[in-house]
Design a protein around this motif. Structure first.
Motif, mmCIF file in Angstrom:
data_model
loop_
_atom_site.group_PDB
_atom_site.id
_atom_site.type_symbol
_atom_site.label_atom_id
_atom_site.label_comp_id
_atom_site.label_asym_id
_atom_site.label_seq_id
_atom_site.Cartn_x
_atom_site.Cartn_y
_atom_site.Cartn_z
ATOM 1 N N LEU A 13 21.018 5.738 10.613
ATOM 2 C CA LEU A 13 19.670 5.344 10.294
ATOM 3 C C LEU A 13 18.791 6.531 9.991
ATOM 4 O O LEU A 13 18.081 6.503 9.096
ATOM 5 N N CYS A 50 14.382 1.954 7.812
ATOM 6 C CA CYS A 50 15.567 2.629 8.297
ATOM 7 C C CYS A 50 14.664 3.145 9.695
ATOM 8 O O CYS A 50 15.316 2.932 10.999
ATOM 9 N N GLU A 54 15.817 1.467 13.634
ATOM 10 C CA GLU A 54 15.972 2.599 14.560
ATOM 11 C C GLU A 54 15.058 2.317 15.958
ATOM 12 O O GLU A 54 15.857 2.505 16.945
ATOM 13 N N CYS A 71 17.522 -4.325 6.222
ATOM 14 C CA CYS A 71 17.868 -2.959 5.851
ATOM 15 C C CYS A 71 19.143 -2.725 4.923
ATOM 16 O O CYS A 71 18.981 -1.903 3.999
ATOM 17 N N CYS A 100 24.528 3.855 5.243
ATOM 18 C CA CYS A 100 23.772 3.187 6.200
ATOM 19 C C CYS A 100 23.978 1.784 5.675
ATOM 20 O O CYS A 100 23.838 0.887 6.943
ATOM 21 N N CYS A 104 24.906 -1.120 8.575
ATOM 22 C CA CYS A 104 23.941 -2.160 8.905
ATOM 23 C C CYS A 104 24.666 -3.526 8.466
ATOM 24 O O CYS A 104 24.505 -4.428 9.358
#
Lengths: 108, 108, 108, 108
Positions: A13, A50, A54, A71, A100, A104
């Motif tokens: 992330l 992101c 996080e 996300c 990413c 996710c």
């Protein structure tokens, strides 16, 4: 989630956030800013979600799955836009976004 | 700070945040995106810090003065950039930024 | 979304954000902080997502529906926790959360 | 700032953000939540400003120095509060905060 998986996810992330913000800054300095307008818009969307995720993960938010679902969708949209452009920062950003999005999806 | 002053400040920050984000979105759709690059950059900076300060004030952060000092500086920079452009969204954004800079200076 | 509906939604999100942050701050000053632990946690979750969605709507994010769906869920969870507690700030926060959850559901 | 210094700073901010959010979550689960109230408050303040500064640095914000000055102050305050408590998560958080305060002072 094992501690290693958790650390890996936070790092993925973080890498995506920095790649998107770097791409945002670089697009604003290109000659063809108009062509980069959607890239600029999506870089901000993606960097922000992101960063949000996080923080949510690290504070043990009860809503990580729902946030990771959103996300993943935003990362995918940003990666697809970035991929269209040949600038090095766009190509690197696309890679970070797709990586990413995959990470996710695994927790969503 | 009286309760009325506090409500007024939150509203001023909120108005500046929405004006900056509206200007950000509108600049990205202009024909002359390149000319708007610094405006786009500063709109994001200003919207984000106004949003941050709104939240900080409403949670009674011990660091409101320091954050308001930074916010005043960012609002001023954004207002000065927006003021250069004749688009209606830029002029309205400049007004919101200068009003917000003044409000922030009063508590910083 | 009509301009009036849009303004109403931004105001509803803003009211929920400030109610949650006020409740967060007040809970931390109660005698029975331990009993308020989940309220404190959810107040932060809810204030942060409302603030995020406010900014996303005002910048014309392409992901408003998805974010509003998550926001509605978080507002509902926060409202249900706050409703359990008799403190005035918790009851007011619960009202703001349920109102905001309804508003988010309409656009999600 | 060299590229290595820049990467180191982003990592330091990231470590401080995650340590603060972990401490926030852990404090809320302690038996003595009341004693941890200021720690909980400052953990949120510190995690949020570190996250904000990370994003600002990576998008090449023109206001990094001003934001780093505020961040250094918040990290110091959070570290001093955490240091008072013997919980492992508080001691680790204090270390991360002081390290981050030093890094922020170097660029402010």
């Amino acid at each position: 989630m094992s501690n290693q998986n958790y650390q890996d996810l936070l790092e993925t992330l973080h890498d995506c956030m920095t790649a998107c913000n770097h791409c945002f800054n670089s697009c604003l300095q290109e000659d063809d800013v108009k062509m980069m307008a959607e890239c600029i818009r999506l870089d901000r969307e993606c960097a922000d979600i992101c960063s949000y995720l996080e923080s949510a993960i690290s504070r043990n938010s009860p809503f990580i799955k729902e946030l990771a679902t959103v996300c993943a969708k935003i990362c995918t949209a940003c990666g697809e836009e970035c991929k269209k452009h040949q600038h090095d920062h766009c190509q690197k950003c696309a890679d970070a976004c797709f990586k990413c999005a995959d990470a996710c999806k695994k927790i969503s």
